[in-house]
Motif scaffolding. Structure first.
Motif, PDB file in Angstrom:
ATOM      1  N   ILE A 161       1.114  -1.271  -0.044  1.00 63.26           N
ATOM      2  CA  ILE A 161       0.017   0.140  -0.236  1.00 63.26           C
ATOM      3  C   ILE A 161       0.943   1.282   0.006  1.00 63.26           C
ATOM      4  O   ILE A 161       0.733   2.089  -0.808  1.00 63.26           O
ATOM      5  CB  ILE A 161      -0.924   0.209   1.213  1.00 63.26           C
ATOM      6  CG1 ILE A 161      -1.649  -0.895   1.167  1.00 63.26           C
ATOM      7  CG2 ILE A 161      -1.549   1.479   1.331  1.00 63.26           C
ATOM      8  CD1 ILE A 161      -2.663  -1.135   2.306  1.00 63.26           C
ATOM      9  N   ILE A 162       2.435   0.801   0.584  1.00 67.68           N
ATOM     10  CA  ILE A 162       3.203   2.489   0.817  1.00 67.68           C
ATOM     11  C   ILE A 162       3.267   2.841  -0.621  1.00 67.68           C
ATOM     12  O   ILE A 162       3.494   3.406  -0.633  1.00 67.68           O
ATOM     13  CB  ILE A 162       3.519   2.344   1.804  1.00 67.68           C
ATOM     14  CG1 ILE A 162       3.163   2.273   2.659  1.00 67.68           C
ATOM     15  CG2 ILE A 162       5.052   2.539   2.409  1.00 67.68           C
ATOM     16  CD1 ILE A 162       4.110   1.529   4.776  1.00 67.68           C
ATOM     17  N   PHE A 163       4.300   1.534  -1.313  1.00 64.43           N
ATOM     18  CA  PHE A 163       4.352   1.931  -2.336  1.00 64.43           C
ATOM     19  C   PHE A 163       3.608   2.583  -3.360  1.00 64.43           C
ATOM     20  O   PHE A 163       4.031   3.138  -4.227  1.00 64.43           O
ATOM     21  CB  PHE A 163       4.809  -0.073  -2.533  1.00 64.43           C
ATOM     22  CG  PHE A 163       5.533  -0.203  -3.611  1.00 64.43           C
ATOM     23  CD1 PHE A 163       6.823   0.573  -4.332  1.00 64.43           C
ATOM     24  CD2 PHE A 163       4.968  -0.558  -5.045  1.00 64.43           C
ATOM     25  CE1 PHE A 163       7.140   0.560  -5.752  1.00 64.43           C
ATOM     26  CE2 PHE A 163       5.629  -0.425  -6.714  1.00 64.43           C
ATOM     27  CZ  PHE A 163       7.279   0.159  -6.920  1.00 64.43           C
ATOM     28  N   LEU A 164       2.152   1.581  -3.556  1.00 59.82           N
ATOM     29  CA  LEU A 164       1.806   1.447  -4.753  1.00 59.82           C
ATOM     30  C   LEU A 164       1.223   3.561  -4.406  1.00 59.82           C
ATOM     31  O   LEU A 164       0.383   4.566  -4.438  1.00 59.82           O
ATOM     32  CB  LEU A 164       0.131   1.256  -4.435  1.00 59.82           C
ATOM     33  CG  LEU A 164       0.207  -0.178  -4.962  1.00 59.82           C
ATOM     34  CD1 LEU A 164      -1.008  -0.568  -4.795  1.00 59.82           C
ATOM     35  CD2 LEU A 164       0.703  -0.112  -6.340  1.00 59.82           C
ATOM     36  N   ALA A 165       1.487   3.458  -3.104  1.00 55.72           N
ATOM     37  CA  ALA A 165       0.545   5.393  -2.478  1.00 55.72           C
ATOM     38  C   ALA A 165       1.908   6.235  -2.892  1.00 55.72           C
ATOM     39  O   ALA A 165       1.820   7.548  -3.881  1.00 55.72           O
ATOM     40  CB  ALA A 165       0.761   5.726  -1.181  1.00 55.72           C
ATOM     41  N   TYR A 166       2.900   5.859  -2.486  1.00 59.75           N
ATOM     42  CA  TYR A 166       4.858   6.713  -2.779  1.00 59.75           C
ATOM     43  C   TYR A 166       4.391   6.949  -5.397  1.00 59.75           C
ATOM     44  O   TYR A 166       4.345   7.331  -5.671  1.00 59.75           O
ATOM     45  CB  TYR A 166       5.173   6.053  -2.452  1.00 59.75           C
ATOM     46  CG  TYR A 166       6.812   7.123  -3.935  1.00 59.75           C
ATOM     47  CD1 TYR A 166       7.225   7.890  -2.379  1.00 59.75           C
ATOM     48  CD2 TYR A 166       7.652   6.309  -4.046  1.00 59.75           C
ATOM     49  CE1 TYR A 166       8.305   8.491  -2.429  1.00 59.75           C
ATOM     50  CE2 TYR A 166       8.785   7.150  -4.461  1.00 59.75           C
ATOM     51  CZ  TYR A 166       9.525   8.140  -3.920  1.00 59.75           C
ATOM     52  OH  TYR A 166      10.463   8.769  -3.985  1.00 59.75           O
ATOM     53  N   ARG A 167       4.502   5.430  -5.272  1.00 57.22           N
ATOM     54  CA  ARG A 167       4.212   5.645  -6.436  1.00 57.22           C
ATOM     55  C   ARG A 167       3.447   6.866  -7.794  1.00 57.22           C
ATOM     56  O   ARG A 167       3.063   6.957  -8.508  1.00 57.22           O
ATOM     57  CB  ARG A 167       4.204   4.207  -7.400  1.00 57.22           C
ATOM     58  CG  ARG A 167       4.418   3.723  -9.255  1.00 57.22           C
ATOM     59  CD  ARG A 167       4.018   2.785  -9.068  1.00 57.22           C
ATOM     60  NE  ARG A 167       2.749   1.636  -9.448  1.00 57.22           N
ATOM     61  CZ  ARG A 167       2.509   0.712  -9.856  1.00 57.22           C
ATOM     62  NH1 ARG A 167       3.683  -0.331 -10.052  1.00 57.22           N
ATOM     63  NH2 ARG A 167       1.730   0.094  -9.280  1.00 57.22           N
ATOM     64  N   ASN A 168       2.292   6.242  -6.795  1.00 59.34           N
ATOM     65  CA  ASN A 168       1.315   7.541  -7.501  1.00 59.34           C
ATOM     66  C   ASN A 168       0.471   8.633  -7.397  1.00 59.34           C
ATOM     67  O   ASN A 168       0.517   9.475  -8.168  1.00 59.34           O
ATOM     68  CB  ASN A 168      -0.327   6.415  -6.954  1.00 59.34           C
ATOM     69  CG  ASN A 168      -0.988   5.403  -7.149  1.00 59.34           C
ATOM     70  OD1 ASN A 168      -0.604   5.307  -8.650  1.00 59.34           O
ATOM     71  ND2 ASN A 168      -1.817   4.376  -6.733  1.00 59.34           N
ATOM     72  N   LEU A 169       1.787   8.800  -6.230  1.00 60.84           N
ATOM     73  CA  LEU A 169       2.192  10.527  -6.061  1.00 60.84           C
ATOM     74  C   LEU A 169       3.574  10.679  -7.287  1.00 60.84           C
ATOM     75  O   LEU A 169       2.696  11.889  -7.949  1.00 60.84           O
ATOM     76  CB  LEU A 169       2.485  10.873  -4.305  1.00 60.84           C
ATOM     77  CG  LEU A 169       1.371  10.689  -3.259  1.00 60.84           C
ATOM     78  CD1 LEU A 169       1.855  10.578  -2.302  1.00 60.84           C
ATOM     79  CD2 LEU A 169       0.533  11.297  -3.322  1.00 60.84           C
ATOM     80  N   HIS A 170       3.866   9.997  -7.440  1.00 58.73           N
ATOM     81  CA  HIS A 170       5.192  10.842  -8.501  1.00 58.73           C
ATOM     82  C   HIS A 170       4.583  10.036  -9.664  1.00 58.73           C
ATOM     83  O   HIS A 170       5.581  10.588 -10.557  1.00 58.73           O
ATOM     84  CB  HIS A 170       6.456   9.636  -7.864  1.00 58.73           C
ATOM     85  CG  HIS A 170       6.842  10.588  -6.427  1.00 58.73           C
ATOM     86  ND1 HIS A 170       6.680  10.229  -5.102  1.00 58.73           N
ATOM     87  CD2 HIS A 170       7.726  11.574  -5.929  1.00 58.73           C
ATOM     88  CE1 HIS A 170       7.137  10.713  -4.612  1.00 58.73           C
ATOM     89  NE2 HIS A 170       7.930  11.461  -4.992  1.00 58.73           N
ATOM     90  N   HIS A 208      -4.038   5.159 -14.716  1.00 57.12           N
ATOM     91  CA  HIS A 208      -4.794   5.096 -15.605  1.00 57.12           C
ATOM     92  C   HIS A 208      -4.636   2.906 -15.923  1.00 57.12           C
ATOM     93  O   HIS A 208      -4.946   1.940 -15.289  1.00 57.12           O
ATOM     94  CB  HIS A 208      -5.492   5.455 -16.823  1.00 57.12           C
ATOM     95  CG  HIS A 208      -6.822   4.414 -17.820  1.00 57.12           C
ATOM     96  ND1 HIS A 208      -7.420   3.903 -17.547  1.00 57.12           N
ATOM     97  CD2 HIS A 208      -5.900   4.422 -18.556  1.00 57.12           C
ATOM     98  CE1 HIS A 208      -8.728   3.477 -18.230  1.00 57.12           C
ATOM     99  NE2 HIS A 208      -7.812   3.284 -18.986  1.00 57.12           N
ATOM    100  N   ARG A 209      -3.391   3.167 -16.329  1.00 55.12           N
ATOM    101  CA  ARG A 209      -2.767   1.834 -17.362  1.00 55.12           C
ATOM    102  C   ARG A 209      -2.439   0.938 -15.589  1.00 55.12           C
ATOM    103  O   ARG A 209      -2.754  -0.301 -15.714  1.00 55.12           O
ATOM    104  CB  ARG A 209      -1.609   1.705 -17.633  1.00 55.12           C
ATOM    105  CG  ARG A 209      -0.874   0.705 -18.135  1.00 55.12           C
ATOM    106  CD  ARG A 209       0.546   1.248 -18.595  1.00 55.12           C
ATOM    107  NE  ARG A 209       1.374   1.316 -18.332  1.00 55.12           N
ATOM    108  CZ  ARG A 209       2.565   2.216 -18.493  1.00 55.12           C
ATOM    109  NH1 ARG A 209       2.859   2.472 -19.763  1.00 55.12           N
ATOM    110  NH2 ARG A 209       3.655   3.142 -17.547  1.00 55.12           N
ATOM    111  N   ASP A 210      -2.376   1.473 -14.412  1.00 55.97           N
ATOM    112  CA  ASP A 210      -2.129   0.658 -13.771  1.00 55.97           C
ATOM    113  C   ASP A 210      -3.588   0.578 -12.728  1.00 55.97           C
ATOM    114  O   ASP A 210      -3.457  -1.039 -12.124  1.00 55.97           O
ATOM    115  CB  ASP A 210      -1.409   0.890 -12.473  1.00 55.97           C
ATOM    116  CG  ASP A 210       0.312   1.570 -12.544  1.00 55.97           C
ATOM    117  OD1 ASP A 210       1.151   2.783 -11.788  1.00 55.97           O
ATOM    118  OD2 ASP A 210       0.658   0.893 -13.349  1.00 55.97           O
ATOM    119  N   ALA A 211      -4.427   0.681 -12.741  1.00 56.29           N
ATOM    120  CA  ALA A 211      -5.540   0.279 -12.712  1.00 56.29           C
ATOM    121  C   ALA A 211      -6.192  -0.351 -13.708  1.00 56.29           C
ATOM    122  O   ALA A 211      -7.108  -1.617 -12.721  1.00 56.29           O
ATOM    123  CB  ALA A 211      -6.341   1.949 -12.437  1.00 56.29           C
ATOM    124  N   VAL A 212      -5.604  -0.816 -14.859  1.00 49.76           N
ATOM    125  CA  VAL A 212      -5.775  -1.738 -15.825  1.00 49.76           C
ATOM    126  C   VAL A 212      -5.296  -2.807 -14.949  1.00 49.76           C
ATOM    127  O   VAL A 212      -5.998  -4.354 -15.165  1.00 49.76           O
ATOM    128  CB  VAL A 212      -6.033  -1.077 -17.248  1.00 49.76           C
ATOM    129  CG1 VAL A 212      -6.495  -1.827 -18.184  1.00 49.76           C
ATOM    130  CG2 VAL A 212      -6.685  -0.506 -17.687  1.00 49.76           C
TER     131      VAL A 212
END
Length: 686
Positions: free
Chosen positions: A426-435, A441-445
């Protein structure tokens, strides 16, 4: 080694984890099964079970069985133990037939496969486990008997009545081993437990207390602890004298008096008090009542011995003749297993006293021969180390508890690790989404695809679990149906030769069914690649019994099921239980897909050193597009039977695997609309 009573009772402190899991499973089962079972008034059921016990105390087992079957029908679908008591009665009636007794004992325990029934009726469950232990003793499986007693003793929340019963059975094993001191202590402890037993049937409680106390005295007597034996016997006399006809039936009081007077007479012989011995022994012989005269043999033998010792040879001879007549009368009924051997020993002493030395040596030789036979029969039991076996069982139980604890700890560790991993993700995804917002969109798919794949895997796993349940239902449904059908026939027939034959078929069906259950639970439905145990057997009786078992199913559809054997005995190297499953599956399929009024022919013959079995029907046949799929494990080529029977699509696949492991083969020829012929081929044994 002896088993201290504190150890027997204290073992429960180590079983708390096991009890928690057991109780939890029971609660879940009760909650889940409330949709499928009618509600049970436990107190009402217990009153009806007590009514059955009251009938049994009058030795009217037929009336008790009739009442049990009526109650089972009344409570159909409810978790009640009426059939367990029925099977226990049948087991106790079959002690002269060890295999039959074992079948009924297994059936009594099987009633409690539903944990809800065991939780609601713990006393009945204990008695079922105890009768299974008794069956193991009769079948010379002493270690297994101890395992069932241990299992009963480990059950949570059992009453003092049940504890006393279990302790008495363990004492009986020590007594049979001639460890009389330990047996006496355990029986006396069992008697003390009965003081807090709340059995609502005074007659039953009286019989149990009186018998347990008398057994304790007899064990001390055999051990040479004469004062302890005298205390037990005198206490027993007071207990018997306090009983009165209004509380206890006189036909129960009189035999109890005879037994305790007999034991007191023997005790006074050992103490060198002939007058007291003669007084009690004559009182024992003088008691008359409606019942088996065989229990008058022991006091007669002791009187004969006493007359021999005191030199009254005329009375001794008359008493020997009277006792021998009773021994000959009841020896064929199993009532006098040791009396004949003892008679020869005492009669030899009488002949020595009389001066007839040649006859005395002849009688002594007969005694030694019979005594050696009895000692050889009890050799395995005497070699059993009861204390060591219980310690081993305790260690196994402790090990199982440790494994459960280890599993729970591993679950906690995995949960913590998974939680940490999820937090990191979760922390990694949040950090990656911020940057990297442009890739959101591609990650959501991508995540949606992963979730979809996970859901598909879960759905496939659920389907596999359903298939496993279908395998179990398929294998268990037919043999248990056969047992029910034949049991219904037996209830309508007198116990003649045909009824005995039916009983044998019931026993075979029960054994096969239990073997399948154990095999499924052991293997978890894995591929059966391990070698099977085979033996040279005649295929004909196995096939004949299978046809007979399924006659009732064919008659339900008004079909004719015919067995033909043109060769006589046909031998092959087979595993009987597994080959029976093949025959059962193929014939049941023929019945299922043959219309009402049709004919099914089962043939057996030998051709070119091959055993050939054919099952021919005039049913609906197999369509061309399904012929290549019928032996698949989870085939879609299945349809309801002609009588609306539900298809499972498993029997032929299982049969093909079994035949492959026998180095045999199974195939068929079918014409749609006209019928099918299945062929089963086995290498004939030389």
């Amino acid at each position: 080694m002896p088993i201290p009573l504190s150890h027997i009772n204290g073992r429960r402190n180590a079983a708390s984890v096991w009890r928690c899991f057991w109780l939890a499973s029971c609660i879940v089962t009760v909650f889940c099964s409330c949709k499928n079972h009618i509600s049970v008034d436990v107190s009402a059921v217990n009153r009806q079970l007590q009514a059955v016990d009251s009938i049994l105390l009058t030795h009217n087992s037929d009336a008790a069985i009739t009442l049990l079957l009526a109650l089972e029908k009344k409570y159909a679908g409810a978790p009640v133990p009426f059939m367990s008591k029925y099977y226990r009665i049948r087991a106790n009636q079959s002690r002269e037939n060890p295999h039959k007794m074992d079948f009924y004992a297994d059936s009594a325990v099987a009633v409690f496969n539903n944990p809800e029934t065991a939780m609601l009726f713990p006393a009945e469950y204990v008695e079922a486990l105890v009768v299974k232990g008794e069956s193991c003793k009769v079948n010379q499986k002493f270690n297994l008997a101890l395992q069932f007693y241990y299992k009963a003793e480990k059950l949570p929340n059992i009453s003092s009545c049940s504890k006393s019963l279990i302790l008495s059975k363990i004492a009986g094993i020590y007594y049979d081993q001639e460890n009389y001191v330990i047996a006496g202590r355990l029986w006396y402890a069992a008697y003390l437990m009965l003081d807090s037993c709340n059995d609502d049937i005074p007659q039953k409680l009286f019989m149990v207390k009186q018998g347990t106390l008398d057994n304790a005295g007899l064990a001390y007597d055999k051990a040479g602890y004469l004062d302890s034996a005298a205390i037990c016997y005198q206490t027993d006399v007071m207990l018997v004298n306090k009983a009165y006809p209004g509380m206890v039936d006189s036909n129960l009081i009189k035999p109890s008096k005879r037994v305790v007077y007999d034991n007191l007479g023997g005790l006074y012989i050992k103490k060198g008090m002939p007058d007291s011995a003669e007084y009690y022994l004559e009182k024992a012989v003088a008691i008359t009542y409606k019942g088996v005269d065989a229990i008058v043999i022991p006091p007669l033998l002791k009187l004969a011995d006493l007359y021999t010792q005191t030199g009254d040879l005329t009375k001794a001879e008359r008493t020997f003749e009277e006792s021998r007549a009773l021994i000959d009368k009841y020896s064929t009924r199993g009532h006098t297993p040791d009396s004949k051997t003892r008679w020869h020993r005492l009669y030899a002493a009488y002949l020595f006293k009389k001066g007839s030395l040649q006859k005395a040596y002849s009688e002594l030789d007969i005694y030694i021969h019979q005594k050696d036979s009895l000692d050889r029969a009890n050799k395995a039991l005497k070699a059993l180390n009861v204390g060591k076996e219980f310690s081993s069982l305790e260690q196994q139980h402790t090990l199982e508890e440790l494994k459960i604890k280890e599993t729970v700890n591993n679950v906690y560790l995995w949960a913590i690790a998974l939680g940490a991993l999820l937090s990191a993700v979760i922390i990694f995804l949040a950090y990656r989404n911020l940057h990297r917002s442009r890739k959101s969109h591609r990650d959501a798919v991508s995540q949606n695809k992963d979730l979809e794949k996970a859901l598909q895997e879960l759905e496939a796993a659920n389907k596999n679990y359903m298939r496993v349940m279908r395998v179990m239902a398929h294998d268990l449904r037919n043999p248990l149906g056969g047992i029910t059908g034949i049991a219904a026939l037996l209830r309508q027939e007198d116990m003649g030769d045909e009824a005995k034959r039916m009983a044998q078929l019931i026993e075979a069906t029960g054994n096969h069914s239990m073997e399948m259950i154990n095999e499924l639970l052991r293997s978890g439905l894995a591929e059966e690649s391990e070698p099977i145990e085979v033996q040279r057997l005649d295929v004909s009786p196995i096939l004949h019994d299978t046809v007979e078992l399924l006659q009732f199913k064919a008659k339900e559809k008004k079909q004719e099921l015919v067995f033909e054997n043109s060769n006589g005995p046909v031998y092959a190297n087979i595993n009987q239980e597994k080959l029976w499953r093949v025959f059962n599956n193929v014939i049941v399929n023929a019945i299922k897909f043959t219309p009402g009024g049709g004919t099914i022919k089962v043939r057996l013959y030998e051709n070119n050193r091959r055993a050939i079995i054919t099952v021919e029907d005039n049913g609906i046949g197999i369509p061309e597009n399904d012929k290549t799929k019928v032996f698949d494990m989870f085939t879609e080529a299945k349809k309801p039977g002609t009588g609306g029977e539900k298809p499972f699509g498993l029997g032929l696949s299982i049969s093909k695997r079994i035949m492959s492991r026998h180095k045999g083969s199974i195939w068929f020829e079918s014409t749609p609309g006209k019928g099918t012929i299945f062929y089963i081929e086995l290498p004939a044994a030389t």
